[in-house]
Design a protein around this motif. Structure first.
Motif, PDB file in Angstrom:
ATOM      1  N   PRO A 281      45.387  32.205  48.287  1.00 29.11           N
ATOM      2  CA  PRO A 281      45.268  30.755  48.490  1.00 29.11           C
ATOM      3  C   PRO A 281      43.876  30.281  48.099  1.00 29.11           C
ATOM      4  CG  PRO A 281      46.201  31.835  50.426  1.00 29.11           C
ATOM      5  CD  PRO A 281      45.704  32.924  49.539  1.00 29.11           C
ATOM      6  N   GLY A 282      43.816  29.159  47.401  1.00 31.61           N
ATOM      7  CA  GLY A 282      42.523  28.611  47.035  1.00 31.61           C
ATOM      8  C   GLY A 282      42.556  27.841  45.735  1.00 31.61           C
ATOM      9  N   SER A 283      41.403  27.746  45.107  1.00 32.60           N
ATOM     10  CA  SER A 283      41.236  26.956  43.882  1.00 32.60           C
ATOM     11  C   SER A 283      40.237  27.683  42.980  1.00 32.60           C
ATOM     12  CB  SER A 283      40.720  25.562  44.238  1.00 32.60           C
ATOM     13  OG  SER A 283      39.502  25.659  44.962  1.00 32.60           O
ATOM     14  N   LYS A 284      39.826  27.023  41.910  1.00 34.76           N
ATOM     15  CA  LYS A 284      38.865  27.651  41.004  1.00 34.76           C
ATOM     16  C   LYS A 284      37.494  27.783  41.662  1.00 34.76           C
ATOM     17  CE  LYS A 284      37.594  23.293  38.735  1.00 34.76           C
ATOM     18  NZ  LYS A 284      37.524  22.561  37.454  1.00 34.76           N
ATOM     19  N   GLU A 285      37.256  27.012  42.733  1.00 38.59           N
ATOM     20  CA  GLU A 285      35.953  27.065  43.411  1.00 38.59           C
ATOM     21  C   GLU A 285      35.897  28.112  44.523  1.00 38.59           C
ATOM     22  OE1 GLU A 285      36.626  22.679  42.226  1.00 38.59           O
ATOM     23  OE2 GLU A 285      37.775  24.257  43.238  1.00 38.59           O
ATOM     24  N   ILE A 286      37.041  28.366  45.196  1.00 37.38           N
ATOM     25  CA  ILE A 286      37.026  29.225  46.374  1.00 37.38           C
ATOM     26  C   ILE A 286      38.417  29.812  46.601  1.00 37.38           C
ATOM     27  CG2 ILE A 286      37.433  27.206  47.849  1.00 37.38           C
ATOM     28  CD1 ILE A 286      35.985  28.618  50.102  1.00 37.38           C
ATOM     29  N   LYS A 287      38.470  31.037  47.092  1.00 37.51           N
ATOM     30  CA  LYS A 287      39.733  31.672  47.448  1.00 37.51           C
ATOM     31  C   LYS A 287      39.577  32.442  48.750  1.00 37.51           C
ATOM     32  CE  LYS A 287      41.955  32.231  42.914  1.00 37.51           C
ATOM     33  NZ  LYS A 287      43.126  31.402  43.262  1.00 37.51           N
ATOM     34  N   LEU A 288      40.649  32.449  49.536  1.00 39.84           N
ATOM     35  CA  LEU A 288      40.660  33.243  50.758  1.00 39.84           C
ATOM     36  C   LEU A 288      40.855  34.718  50.418  1.00 39.84           C
ATOM     37  CD1 LEU A 288      42.875  31.090  53.172  1.00 39.84           C
ATOM     38  CD2 LEU A 288      40.391  31.290  53.155  1.00 39.84           C
ATOM     39  N   ARG A 289      40.215  35.590  51.195  1.00 40.56           N
ATOM     40  CA  ARG A 289      40.394  37.031  51.027  1.00 40.56           C
ATOM     41  C   ARG A 289      41.080  37.663  52.238  1.00 40.56           C
ATOM     42  NH1 ARG A 289      40.984  36.931  46.223  1.00 40.56           N
ATOM     43  NH2 ARG A 289      39.222  36.532  44.858  1.00 40.56           N
ATOM     44  N   SER A 290      40.816  37.144  53.441  1.00 37.92           N
ATOM     45  CA  SER A 290      41.508  37.678  54.624  1.00 37.92           C
ATOM     46  C   SER A 290      41.327  36.747  55.808  1.00 37.92           C
ATOM     47  CB  SER A 290      40.991  39.078  54.975  1.00 37.92           C
ATOM     48  OG  SER A 290      39.663  39.011  55.457  1.00 37.92           O
ATOM     49  N   ILE A 291      42.280  36.806  56.737  1.00 36.34           N
ATOM     50  CA  ILE A 291      42.179  36.146  58.041  1.00 36.34           C
ATOM     51  C   ILE A 291      42.575  37.190  59.074  1.00 36.34           C
ATOM     52  CG2 ILE A 291      43.001  34.287  59.532  1.00 36.34           C
ATOM     53  CD1 ILE A 291      43.695  32.708  57.018  1.00 36.34           C
ATOM     54  N   ARG A 292      41.727  37.394  60.065  1.00 33.01           N
ATOM     55  CA  ARG A 292      42.015  38.396  61.095  1.00 33.01           C
ATOM     56  C   ARG A 292      41.816  37.785  62.480  1.00 33.01           C
ATOM     57  NH1 ARG A 292      39.446  44.071  60.538  1.00 33.01           N
ATOM     58  NH2 ARG A 292      37.476  42.941  60.836  1.00 33.01           N
ATOM     59  N   LEU A 293      42.679  38.171  63.409  1.00 29.62           N
ATOM     60  CA  LEU A 293      42.579  37.774  64.812  1.00 29.62           C
ATOM     61  C   LEU A 293      42.104  38.991  65.594  1.00 29.62           C
ATOM     62  CD1 LEU A 293      45.979  35.871  65.144  1.00 29.62           C
ATOM     63  CD2 LEU A 293      43.759  34.968  64.417  1.00 29.62           C
ATOM     64  N   LEU A 294      40.896  38.895  66.147  1.00 33.10           N
ATOM     65  CA  LEU A 294      40.267  40.043  66.778  1.00 33.10           C
ATOM     66  C   LEU A 294      40.204  39.876  68.285  1.00 33.10           C
ATOM     67  CD1 LEU A 294      37.278  40.392  64.288  1.00 33.10           C
ATOM     68  CD2 LEU A 294      39.551  41.433  64.111  1.00 33.10           C
ATOM     69  N   TYR A 316      36.162  34.753  52.693  1.00 32.71           N
ATOM     70  CA  TYR A 316      36.515  34.004  51.494  1.00 32.71           C
ATOM     71  C   TYR A 316      35.469  34.260  50.415  1.00 32.71           C
ATOM     72  CZ  TYR A 316      33.259  30.882  53.901  1.00 32.71           C
ATOM     73  OH  TYR A 316      32.172  30.373  54.552  1.00 32.71           O
ATOM     74  N   GLU A 317      35.844  33.966  49.179  1.00 33.16           N
ATOM     75  CA  GLU A 317      34.951  34.158  48.043  1.00 33.16           C
ATOM     76  C   GLU A 317      34.726  32.823  47.344  1.00 33.16           C
ATOM     77  OE1 GLU A 317      34.410  37.041  44.091  1.00 33.16           O
ATOM     78  OE2 GLU A 317      36.224  37.187  45.338  1.00 33.16           O
ATOM     79  N   VAL A 318      33.458  32.489  47.113  1.00 30.06           N
ATOM     80  CA  VAL A 318      33.062  31.248  46.443  1.00 30.06           C
ATOM     81  C   VAL A 318      32.657  31.584  45.008  1.00 30.06           C
ATOM     82  CG1 VAL A 318      31.402  29.342  46.434  1.00 30.06           C
ATOM     83  CG2 VAL A 318      32.313  30.201  48.604  1.00 30.06           C
ATOM     84  N   PHE A 319      33.160  30.801  44.059  1.00 29.95           N
ATOM     85  CA  PHE A 319      32.925  31.088  42.649  1.00 29.95           C
ATOM     86  C   PHE A 319      31.908  30.157  41.997  1.00 29.95           C
ATOM     87  CE2 PHE A 319      37.263  32.422  43.691  1.00 29.95           C
ATOM     88  CZ  PHE A 319      37.167  33.783  43.389  1.00 29.95           C
ATOM     89  N   GLN A 320      31.597  29.043  42.628  1.00 29.39           N
ATOM     90  CA  GLN A 320      30.582  28.131  42.102  1.00 29.39           C
ATOM     91  C   GLN A 320      29.926  27.401  43.263  1.00 29.39           C
ATOM     92  OE1 GLN A 320      32.682  24.233  40.546  1.00 29.39           O
ATOM     93  NE2 GLN A 320      33.783  25.996  39.718  1.00 29.39           N
ATOM     94  N   ILE A 377      44.678  26.653  58.455  1.00 25.42           N
ATOM     95  CA  ILE A 377      43.338  26.577  57.873  1.00 25.42           C
ATOM     96  C   ILE A 377      43.331  25.571  56.729  1.00 25.42           C
ATOM     97  CG2 ILE A 377      41.505  27.849  56.697  1.00 25.42           C
ATOM     98  CD1 ILE A 377      41.865  28.740  59.553  1.00 25.42           C
ATOM     99  N   HIS A 378      42.312  24.721  56.720  1.00 27.21           N
ATOM    100  CA  HIS A 378      42.096  23.744  55.648  1.00 27.21           C
ATOM    101  C   HIS A 378      40.639  23.843  55.225  1.00 27.21           C
ATOM    102  CE1 HIS A 378      42.115  19.813  53.538  1.00 27.21           C
ATOM    103  NE2 HIS A 378      40.907  19.691  54.061  1.00 27.21           N
ATOM    104  N   VAL A 379      40.370  23.849  53.918  1.00 23.69           N
ATOM    105  CA  VAL A 379      39.001  23.900  53.407  1.00 23.69           C
ATOM    106  C   VAL A 379      38.813  22.746  52.420  1.00 23.69           C
ATOM    107  CG1 VAL A 379      37.252  25.281  52.229  1.00 23.69           C
ATOM    108  CG2 VAL A 379      38.985  26.419  53.641  1.00 23.69           C
ATOM    109  N   GLY A 380      37.723  22.037  52.579  1.00 22.17           N
ATOM    110  CA  GLY A 380      37.477  20.923  51.671  1.00 22.17           C
ATOM    111  C   GLY A 380      36.088  20.352  51.819  1.00 22.17           C
ATOM    112  N   ILE A 381      35.785  19.403  50.962  1.00 24.54           N
ATOM    113  CA  ILE A 381      34.552  18.624  51.042  1.00 24.54           C
ATOM    114  C   ILE A 381      34.981  17.224  51.469  1.00 24.54           C
ATOM    115  CG2 ILE A 381      32.545  17.764  49.786  1.00 24.54           C
ATOM    116  CD1 ILE A 381      32.974  20.077  47.800  1.00 24.54           C
TER     117      ILE A 381
END
Length: 432
Positions: A281-294, A316-320, A377-381
């Protein structure tokens, strides 16, 4: 019995599903060859059993359904997508013919199944009111008596003489519901279509359906909004994969449905991981890598005691470079109600360079009620761009004795069950 208005006996509905053939196209030679082959089979075995057509498959949307509805009942029909709810309502509304079984209906039926059902797009709102009334068997005088009330309820006075094909979906629904509810049907059938309307109009519809029930008329409602079903209906019917699972008091039906939904949900064991090569899940700017409940041990888990905290870890990983990015977490209960929403304020005015990051949100113990929750989860500016649209990614179960000092493992009313500060003291006298 004389107060039975709907009787359904061994009802079944079969559809034939066509399957795409493997060849990309059919040439004239294929048509001629298939025709010759079929003719040869008929000449050699004129009375033989014909083989089934592999291009089609039988699908039973409803199977052996039987139940009764009494006059004045308000029935909620619930089930997952594909359970057969809409098919059942179409048969009861005489839009679709059953394959097996039969139904008996006593009284006039008004249906609101899909946006625009029963309306002629070229006619105006005024003309469609009279048309629908005539279809329901009402005289022009009866419709005229209810006309002003219908228009006022729908709130479309300015567009009354406009062809309904120019109406928005919300206007369509408002007028369609107003007509169906006010032309005094003995039985009112409503599908999920009310979800199109705004919140205020939904409240008006609920109030009207309650009034219809109090007047001794019958309401059948299909909705995924469990709160709406609970507030309106006295009884319920639970469907699953075309089968009637249970019928009875609505609270028992809802409990059964939610428990089945929890079992059917895919188990993640407290974590979900996306590999670098997969479509995360994500876009060219950012993608999720994992979600964990600890839990308190620091290991992923999907079941938590309500007394203990829950750590939500998002990698998550940020590309720009991103400025003003925020992550929003929503906690949603099994009825679809948002318990709360929270965001990571610390990154609001910072530049985030490319690379991998870990964000942690901690849900305190002594807050949640006993039930199943989903994390969205929602990610945005804010006010600029959506980077990852809101989505329910992972779920967990909150268990235990509850947060009210009870020795019983009971679920308290409400979405949350927080431990609040209480104090008591002795008073010598009452001070006015």
């Amino acid at each position: 019995m004389s107060d039975t208005v709907i009787q359904v006996e061994n009802l079944g509905k079969k559809y034939m599903i066509g399957h795409q053939q493997q060849e990309r196209y059919t040439a004239l030679r294929d048509v001629m060859a298939n025709g010759a082959k079929f003719l040869g089979q008929r000449l050699l075995k004129p009375w033989g059993k014909q083989s089934a057509n592999p291009a089609y498959e039988e699908f039973w949307a409803l199977k052996d359904i039987s139940f009764e509805v009494k006059q004045g009942d308000r029935i909620g029909i619930i089930g997952r997508n594909g359970a057969g709810k809409s098919t059942l309502l179409k048969i009861l509304s005489r839009i679709t013919e059953p394959t097996t079984g039969r139904i008996r209906i006593k009284g006039r039926v008004a249906s609101l199944l899909e946006v625009g059902t029963g309306f002629h797009p070229e006619l105006t709102g005024r003309e469609n009111i009279y048309l629908n009334g005539a279809i329901l068997g009402m005289s022009k005088a009866e419709i005229k008596r209810k006309f002003d009330e219908i228009v006022d309820f729908a709130g479309i006075e300015k567009f009354l003489d406009t062809p309904v094909k120019r109406y928005s979906s919300g206007m369509y629904v408002r007028l369609a519901f107003a007509v169906a509810a006010h032309l005094e049907p003995e039985i009112l059938i409503v599908d999920e279509v009310l979800a199109v309307g705004d919140v205020q109009f939904q409240k008006k519809c609920l109030g009207k359906m309650e009034d219809v029930g109090k007047e001794g008329r019958t309401v059948l409602l299909v909705s995924h909004n469990i709160g709406m079903i609970r507030s309106l209906c006295q009884k319920g019917i639970l469907l699953s994969k075309g089968n009637l699972i249970r019928e009875g008091i609505i609270e028992a039906i809802i409990t059964d449905y939610l428990s089945r939904s929890s079992v059917d949900d895919q188990e993640t064991n407290g974590e979900i991981i996306w590999s670098i090569n997969c479509n995360a899940p994500g876009s060219k700017e950012i993608k999720l890598r994992s979600i964990r409940l600890l839990g308190e041990t620091g290991k992923p888990q999907s079941t938590f005691d309500v007394e203990n905290p829950i750590t939500v870890e998002i990698i998550y990983e940020v590309f720009q470079v991103l400025r003003g990015m925020r992550i929003v977490l929503q906690l949603i209960n099994q009825e679809g109600v948002i318990a709360f929403a929270s965001t990571d304020h610390c990154q609001r005015d910072e530049d985030i360079s490319s690379g991998c990051y870990k964000t942690i949100c901690k849900i305190p113990g002594g807050l949640l009620n006993k039930e199943k929750y989903k994390i969205k989860i929602h990610v945005g500016i804010p006010n600029i761009k959506v980077l990852i649209p809101g989505q329910e990614f992972i779920s967990f179960l909150a268990t235990g004795a509850g947060n009210h000092g009870s020795y019983l493992a009971e679920k308290w009313p409400g979405v949350l069950a927080p431990k609040l500060e209480w104090r008591s003291c002795f008073l010598d006298k009452i001070v006015n």
